[in-house]
Design a protein around this motif. Structure first.
Motif, PDB file in Angstrom:
ATOM      1  N   THR A  48       0.845  -1.182   0.000  1.00  0.00           N
ATOM      2  CA  THR A  48       0.000   0.000   0.000  1.00  0.00           C
ATOM      3  C   THR A  48       0.884   1.237   0.000  1.00  0.00           C
ATOM      4  O   THR A  48       1.716   1.417   0.890  1.00  0.00           O
ATOM      5  N   PHE A  49       0.720   2.069  -1.030  1.00  0.00           N
ATOM      6  CA  PHE A  49       1.474   3.310  -1.151  1.00  0.00           C
ATOM      7  C   PHE A  49       0.584   4.482  -0.778  1.00  0.00           C
ATOM      8  O   PHE A  49      -0.593   4.516  -1.117  1.00  0.00           O
ATOM      9  N   THR A  50       1.173   5.457  -0.111  1.00  0.00           N
ATOM     10  CA  THR A  50       0.468   6.675   0.294  1.00  0.00           C
ATOM     11  C   THR A  50       1.035   7.864  -0.465  1.00  0.00           C
ATOM     12  O   THR A  50       2.250   7.973  -0.663  1.00  0.00           O
ATOM     13  N   SER A  51       0.165   8.752  -0.909  1.00  0.00           N
ATOM     14  CA  SER A  51       0.590   9.937  -1.645  1.00  0.00           C
ATOM     15  C   SER A  51       1.473  10.825  -0.774  1.00  0.00           C
ATOM     16  O   SER A  51       1.433  10.762   0.457  1.00  0.00           O
ATOM     17  N   THR A  52       2.260  11.668  -1.431  1.00  0.00           N
ATOM     18  CA  THR A  52       3.199  12.520  -0.696  1.00  0.00           C
ATOM     19  C   THR A  52       2.486  13.464   0.255  1.00  0.00           C
ATOM     20  O   THR A  52       3.042  13.853   1.284  1.00  0.00           O
ATOM     21  N   GLY A  53       1.266  13.847  -0.071  1.00  0.00           N
ATOM     22  CA  GLY A  53       0.491  14.707   0.810  1.00  0.00           C
ATOM     23  C   GLY A  53      -0.161  13.970   1.957  1.00  0.00           C
ATOM     24  O   GLY A  53      -0.772  14.584   2.831  1.00  0.00           O
ATOM     25  N   GLY A  54      -0.057  12.631   1.940  1.00  0.00           N
ATOM     26  CA  GLY A  54      -0.602  11.815   3.006  1.00  0.00           C
ATOM     27  C   GLY A  54      -2.104  11.625   2.963  1.00  0.00           C
ATOM     28  O   GLY A  54      -2.694  11.151   3.942  1.00  0.00           O
ATOM     29  N   GLU A  55      -2.739  11.930   1.824  1.00  0.00           N
ATOM     30  CA  GLU A  55      -4.198  11.913   1.765  1.00  0.00           C
ATOM     31  C   GLU A  55      -4.800  10.707   1.048  1.00  0.00           C
ATOM     32  O   GLU A  55      -5.951  10.349   1.302  1.00  0.00           O
ATOM     33  N   PHE A  56      -4.049  10.092   0.126  1.00  0.00           N
ATOM     34  CA  PHE A  56      -4.615   9.055  -0.733  1.00  0.00           C
ATOM     35  C   PHE A  56      -3.727   7.811  -0.721  1.00  0.00           C
ATOM     36  O   PHE A  56      -2.506   7.913  -0.594  1.00  0.00           O
ATOM     37  N   GLN A  57      -4.358   6.650  -0.899  1.00  0.00           N
ATOM     38  CA  GLN A  57      -3.625   5.390  -0.898  1.00  0.00           C
ATOM     39  C   GLN A  57      -4.081   4.493  -2.042  1.00  0.00           C
ATOM     40  O   GLN A  57      -5.241   4.512  -2.447  1.00  0.00           O
ATOM     41  N   LEU A  58      -3.132   3.687  -2.529  1.00  0.00           N
ATOM     42  CA  LEU A  58      -3.396   2.625  -3.502  1.00  0.00           C
ATOM     43  C   LEU A  58      -2.663   1.375  -3.041  1.00  0.00           C
ATOM     44  O   LEU A  58      -1.570   1.455  -2.474  1.00  0.00           O
ATOM     45  N   THR A  59      -3.251   0.212  -3.332  1.00  0.00           N
ATOM     46  CA  THR A  59      -2.613  -1.063  -3.021  1.00  0.00           C
ATOM     47  C   THR A  59      -2.286  -1.792  -4.317  1.00  0.00           C
ATOM     48  O   THR A  59      -3.152  -1.932  -5.188  1.00  0.00           O
ATOM     49  N   VAL A  60      -1.043  -2.243  -4.438  1.00  0.00           N
ATOM     50  CA  VAL A  60      -0.558  -2.805  -5.696  1.00  0.00           C
ATOM     51  C   VAL A  60       0.170  -4.118  -5.453  1.00  0.00           C
ATOM     52  O   VAL A  60       0.543  -4.443  -4.329  1.00  0.00           O
TER      53      VAL A  60
END
Length: 207
Positions: A48-60
């Protein structure tokens, strides 16, 4: 090159043009660094990666790596697989800077994408849901610098943002990656708010 923006809407439109700089990745994979970045590994082997702003996530899956600073200057999340020529970015746009519905925003994203391609073809944007959020998906193909490329253009309605999730690959590989891209986008979520300890020992939301 210095860019001059005449309005917030213009800035929103021009930001999309930069995505095509990333096509050079498809031609020059050698020498580029990738890393795990802010990824958190799950028990099932996914990350799970989190955006640099800490607001959004994706799992890959395990074949995706962080590519911060390599795909798009405005992206808050950049991931890809150099060996498999597949890439994905997240670009959020504040709703406060826009005066349009998600459908209109999607059309701008699609129109700018089409304008940067030779012999472009696009599917009509389709209303979908990503999790429980309203979204649109358009698929675009065409040629840039002699490369036949294929884009998945997602726009997602979040509380404070319209979020672009843009993925691309070589056209010859689109069918191989269709399900993977769809699954990654469906994993999209708002990141849990972090808390910091309060002096009395109780947690408090981080501002």
């Amino acid at each position: 090159m210095k860019r001059v923006f005449t309005s917030n809407k213009k800035k929103s439109i021009l930001v999309l043009c930069c995505v095509f700089l990333a096509l050079s990745v498809l031609c020059s994979a050698c020498g580029m660094d990738t890393g795990d970045g802010n990824g958190a590994a799950n028990k099932d082997g996914k990350t799970t990666f989190t955006s640099t702003g800490g607001e959004f996530q994706l799992t890959v899956g395990p074949d995706w790596q962080m590519m911060t600073g390599q795909l798009h200057p405005e992206a808050e999340l950049e991931i890809g697989s150099l060996s498999k020529d597949k890439y994905l970015i997240i670009i959020p746009e504040l709703k406060a800077d826009l005066s349009m519905e998600l459908s209109d925003y999607t059309k701008i994203v699609a129109d700018v994408t089409m304008a940067k391609l030779q012999n472009p073809l696009m599917t009509e944007p389709v209303a979908i849901t990503v999790g429980d959020r309203a979204a649109y998906l358009a698929k675009v193909s065409g040629t840039v610098d002699g490369l036949n490329v294929y884009y998945w253009l997602y726009t997602i309605d979040c509380p404070d943002h319209f979020v672009q999730v843009v993925a691309w690959t070589l056209k010859s590989r689109k069918e191989s990656y269709e399900d993977d891209i769809a699954a990654i986008v469906q994993s999209f979520q708002l990141a849990p708010k972090q808390t910091v300890p309060a002096e009395d020992g109780e947690g408090a939301e981080e501002e």
